[in-house]
Design an enzyme around this catalytic site. Structure first.
Site, PDB file in Angstrom:
ATOM      1  N   GLU A   1      36.885  36.777  31.711  1.00 32.89           N
ATOM      2  CA  GLU A   1      38.255  35.715  31.456  1.00 32.89           C
ATOM      3  C   GLU A   1      38.608  34.785  32.592  1.00 32.89           C
ATOM      4  O   GLU A   1      39.167  33.784  32.257  1.00 32.89           O
ATOM      5  CB  GLU A   1      39.330  36.521  31.334  1.00 32.89           C
ATOM      6  CG  GLU A   1      39.180  37.527  29.821  1.00 32.89           C
ATOM      7  CD  GLU A   1      38.821  38.766  30.227  1.00 32.89           C
ATOM      8  OE1 GLU A   1      37.917  38.994  31.232  1.00 32.89           O
ATOM      9  OE2 GLU A   1      38.587  39.634  29.318  1.00 32.89           O
TER      10      GLU A   1
ATOM     11  N   MET B   1      30.198  27.162  54.423  1.00 34.71           N
ATOM     12  CA  MET B   1      31.568  26.737  55.203  1.00 34.71           C
ATOM     13  C   MET B   1      31.921  27.739  56.164  1.00 34.71           C
ATOM     14  O   MET B   1      32.310  27.289  57.280  1.00 34.71           O
ATOM     15  CB  MET B   1      32.460  26.152  54.166  1.00 34.71           C
ATOM     16  CG  MET B   1      33.751  25.737  54.832  1.00 34.71           C
ATOM     17  SD  MET B   1      33.042  24.008  55.655  1.00 34.71           S
ATOM     18  CE  MET B   1      33.510  22.816  54.474  1.00 34.71           C
TER      19      MET B   1
ATOM     20  N   LYS C   1      50.703  42.883  20.514  1.00 38.33           N
ATOM     21  CA  LYS C   1      50.086  43.090  19.261  1.00 38.33           C
ATOM     22  C   LYS C   1      50.900  43.398  17.961  1.00 38.33           C
ATOM     23  O   LYS C   1      50.580  42.464  16.954  1.00 38.33           O
ATOM     24  CB  LYS C   1      49.216  44.226  19.483  1.00 38.33           C
ATOM     25  CG  LYS C   1      48.252  44.289  18.437  1.00 38.33           C
ATOM     26  CD  LYS C   1      47.026  45.498  18.826  1.00 38.33           C
ATOM     27  CE  LYS C   1      45.998  45.399  17.542  1.00 38.33           C
ATOM     28  NZ  LYS C   1      45.145  46.523  17.864  1.00 38.33           N
TER      29      LYS C   1
ATOM     30  N   PHE D   1      47.593  52.179  27.537  1.00 40.74           N
ATOM     31  CA  PHE D   1      46.108  51.637  27.809  1.00 40.74           C
ATOM     32  C   PHE D   1      46.114  50.256  27.590  1.00 40.74           C
ATOM     33  O   PHE D   1      46.627  49.502  26.873  1.00 40.74           O
ATOM     34  CB  PHE D   1      45.289  52.338  26.817  1.00 40.74           C
ATOM     35  CG  PHE D   1      43.984  51.886  26.698  1.00 40.74           C
ATOM     36  CD1 PHE D   1      43.102  52.090  27.838  1.00 40.74           C
ATOM     37  CD2 PHE D   1      43.292  51.033  25.750  1.00 40.74           C
ATOM     38  CE1 PHE D   1      42.003  51.566  28.012  1.00 40.74           C
ATOM     39  CE2 PHE D   1      42.176  50.243  25.981  1.00 40.74           C
ATOM     40  CZ  PHE D   1      41.353  50.894  26.892  1.00 40.74           C
ATOM     41  N   GLN D   2      45.497  49.652  28.858  1.00 37.43           N
ATOM     42  CA  GLN D   2      45.411  48.203  29.009  1.00 37.43           C
ATOM     43  C   GLN D   2      46.787  47.434  28.871  1.00 37.43           C
ATOM     44  O   GLN D   2      46.899  46.208  28.575  1.00 37.43           O
ATOM     45  CB  GLN D   2      44.424  47.508  27.861  1.00 37.43           C
ATOM     46  CG  GLN D   2      43.099  47.966  27.951  1.00 37.43           C
ATOM     47  CD  GLN D   2      41.920  47.136  27.293  1.00 37.43           C
ATOM     48  OE1 GLN D   2      42.325  46.503  26.359  1.00 37.43           O
ATOM     49  NE2 GLN D   2      40.844  47.042  27.667  1.00 37.43           N
TER      50      GLN D   2
END
Lengths: 558, 171
Positions: free
Chosen positions: A51, A471, A163, A113-114
């Site tokens: 993502e 760097m 949802k 969940f999630q």
């Protein structure tokens, strides 16, 4: 008005109303109804492999086109993986709209969940965010989100949708106008401030124009050119302002600050007037604040009033859009006869005496790779990773137009370049898009080769491979007694095989004479191509202002 | 230097978090913060007392203005506004000290709102210095608990939120 459609369909319809042509995203449980709608929709979806890349790709698309980029992610880890990309866009004022799925309303707040509080998490890195609680709010929120993201000082907006909201029904009616009493991005320019600015400009004998990303955002490159030529002042464009003013123009003095040119920094330090336009006096530009431009008055033109006097004292603030302000300012002083010829002579002498330089040998020099890219593809859109590669890409390519240099300036996000290049190529399919990368940065999102291959996005990644996290390695060399703590990564990966494993093209160059032919081969392949340039590992980025020093205390070894 | 800031905000969930989050991440010091709904149910008013010089104040006002849910922000000076704070102070008393405490409460035009054998709860309203003076006077009896609302403030005269918002909507 369409009756009785689902929230998911309303979302997709709303995005169509905003003329969204592409979405970068990754599905998940909470996004199932939305992805189901997307299946038949006339909007391209680019499936990324992480993502974070969706957010960077939306950002790269936005920077390359000037349109608002869109990304999708699911609840919980989907949203949290967007965070780095959103923060990157926020720091560089890039308009993106991120849509995240969320657990159903009944499960909000119970550590389902999630579930992650993504509006809470992204509060400090979005211009605004929404958690939609009712399906009928979807059209209004989408309308507002695009408006907020793209107007004023642009920035990312996140929309979190539970949802069950996406399966609820609503009567769809897309609002024609935004009605936000608390957000009025269009400000009238204060004429008194303009007059004060004009009188400082006409009195100045040693002016410097300090141009930032605001020029590009406001499409003001032409106005800047006209203004600079009228007042005959040297122009220093920041990393974000790269392309706002042509590098090859006689008035251009390159970038200011830590890895800027000596002559830009000298000019700022001796100037009697700094005209900052769409720039924010970042610490990488100013160096030690107390010693910054000690003899200069400062005019600060910015659309965001909060930037004015945030870091430096300002003599004349002008709040407004860069294009409008420059137009008005130019017409206010159009009779002006500049007295800058002595000053320009002095600046040009510095330019001649202290040019950017590197020494060639029988190894590939990273600067040479960038010069070859310019020679072969002067109209390319250059995207960069972060670190030495980014600075060399800035220094050795001659930029001429806005939106041809795309780089994570404010946040300095390693792993930004490759997915951003994918987004840029989608937005500008006719342009040659080249990600100038380091071997460290590229590995932060190298999984996106799969995205480029699957969606047939022919970007070229030019890895300047020195086997270091370059760097940081450079700083350890200069300031930490060459104690290379965790910055040596040499021979840890075969980039050619990696590319081939993903069915992309992998190429390698080890000698200078191979650079140009291999670049041509990459671009002409018409396929996602990873080039492994094995470069001289002793090469560092100079000039350099050490952290905390004044910008004229600049190191530039022979 | 202490500044009182009045912010009219959309009465929506999360707005207070946005404001307080802004203060913490920009390193502004909040001395007190009070929030409540206004005469219009869709608008809340947040009164914030912030410490800092005029540069800090300017940044606070500008950064607050950038928050989308903030409708209007202004500084209320002691000249153009009135401010009050309410405190509840639970003081330890016994039969020997109770009447003395009650006298002090009387002089301050405060109220006693709870009485037990060994304590009183005093309600005092006033500007910051009055509450501080009260606290100091009661401290020698033993303050068991103290709570204060933080300052709330309004513009003097005819300036109203309604007028400010109407003006804003015309822009």
């Amino acid at each position: 008005m369409t009756n009785n459609i689902t929230g998911a369909k309303a979302l997709i319809e709303s995005l169509k109303k905003e003329n969204v042509e592409v979405i970068f995203g990754y599905p998940g449980g909470a996004m199932l109804p939305i992805y189901d709608e997307l299946f038949d929709a006339d909007i391209r979806h680019i499936l990324v492999r992480h993502e974070q890349a969706a957010a960077h790709a939306a950002d790269g698309y936005a920077r390359a086109t000037g349109k608002t980029g869109v990304c999708f992610a699911t609840s919980g880890p989907g949203g949290t993986n967007l965070v780095t990309g959103i923060a990157t866009a926020y720091m560089d004022s890039v308009p993106i709209v991120a849509v995240t799925g969320q657990v159903p309303r009944s499960l909000l707040g119970v550590d389902a969940f999630q579930e992650a509080d993504i509006t809470g998490i992204t509060m400090p890195i979005t211009k605004h965010n929404y958690l939609i609680k009712k399906a009928e709010d979807i059209p209004r929120v989408v309308k507002e989100a695009f408006y907020i993201a793209s107007t004023g000082r642009p920035g990312p907006v996140l929309i979190d949708i539970p949802k069950d909201v996406t399966t609820d029904l609503l009567d769809f009616n897309y609002p024609k106008e935004v009605n936000l009493r608390s957000y009025k991005p269009i400000v009238a320019v204060n004429i008194e401030q303009l007059k004060q600015a004009a009188s400082l400009i006409t009195a100045s004998e040693k002016p410097v124009i300090y141009a930032g990303g605001g020029i590009i955002i406001s499409h003001a490159a032409e106005e800047l050119l006209r203004f600079a030529e009228l007042i005959k002042a040297p122009v220093t464009a920041t990393l974000m302002g790269k392309g706002a003013f042509p590098d090859a123009h006689p008035l251009s003095v390159g970038m200011p600050g830590m890895h800027g040119t000596k002559y830009a920094n000298y000019a700022i330090q001796e100037s009697d007037l700094i005209i900052a336009v769409g720039a924010r006096f970042d610490d990488r530009v100013t160096g030690k604040l107390e010693s910054f431009a000690p003899s200069a008055k400062i005019i600060h033109i910015d659309i965001d009033p909060a930037e004015i006097k945030k870091n430096v004292r300002v003599d004349v603030p002008v709040v407004g859009d860069a294009k409008t302000v420059l137009t008005k300012l130019t017409s206010l002083i159009k009779q002006h006869q500049p007295k800058t010829s002595e000053w320009l002579k002095r600046v040009n002498k510095w330019k001649k005496d202290f040019p950017l330089h590197y020494k060639k040998n029988d190894m590939i020099k990273p600067q040479y790779v960038v010069e070859c890219i310019y020679e072969l593809y002067p109209d390319a859109v250059i995207v960069t990773e972060v670190g030495q590669n980014q600075m060399w890409a800035e220094q050795y390519f001659t930029y001429a137009k806005p939106r041809t240099f795309i780089s994570s300036g404010g946040l300095g996000t390693m792993g930004y370049g490759f997915p951003a290049a994918i987004g840029a190529k989608i937005g500008r399919p006719d342009a040659t898009v080249i990600d100038i990368a380091g071997d460290g940065s590229f590995q932060m999102n190298s999984q996106e080769i799969a995205t480029a291959v699957q969606s047939e996005i022919p970007v070229v990644v030019a890895i300047l491979n020195n086997g270091y996290l370059g760097m940081v390695h450079q700083w350890q060399e200069l300031f930490f007694e060459e104690r290379y703590s965790s910055t040596v990564i040499e021979e840890s990966v075969d980039f050619v095989k990696l590319a081939e494993a993903y069915n992309a093209v992998g190429l390698r160059a080890v000698k200078p004479e191979e650079v140009k032919p291999i670049l041509k081969e990459a671009v002409e392949s018409g396929k996602p191509t990873i080039i492994d340039f094995i470069i001289d590992k002793t090469e560092n980025v100079f000039p350099m202002v050490p952290a905390g020093a004044a910008i004229n205390e600049i190191i530039d070894p022979e | 230097m202490r500044h009182t800031i009045a912010a009219l905000v959309e009465n929506r969930p999360g707005v207070l978090t946005k404001v307080s989050g802004l203060f913490s991440r920009r390193r502004f010091n909040i001395e007190s913060l009070a929030v409540g709904v206004t005469e219009r149910p869709d608008i809340s008013r947040i009164t914030i007392v912030v410490a800092g010089d005029s540069t800090v104040l300017e940044q606070v006002l500008k950064q607050l203005n950038k928050l989308i849910d903030i409708i209007h922000v202004t500084e209320l000076s002691s000249k153009n506004s009135v401010s009050r704070e309410l405190a509840l102070i639970k003081v330890a008393v016994d039969s020997g000290t109770r009447s003395e405490v009650m006298q002090i409460v009387d002089v301050f035009r405060a109220k006693i709102i709870d009485v037990t054998t060994d304590s009183l709860i005093v309600e005092v309203t006033g500007d910051r210095s009055k509450v501080a003076a009260m606290e100091q006077l009661l401290s020698r009896f033993g303050i068991k608990e103290l709570v204060r609302t933080g300052d709330i403030a309004l513009h003097r005269g005819s300036v109203t939120a309604e007028a400010i918002i109407a003006q804003q909507s015309d822009l």
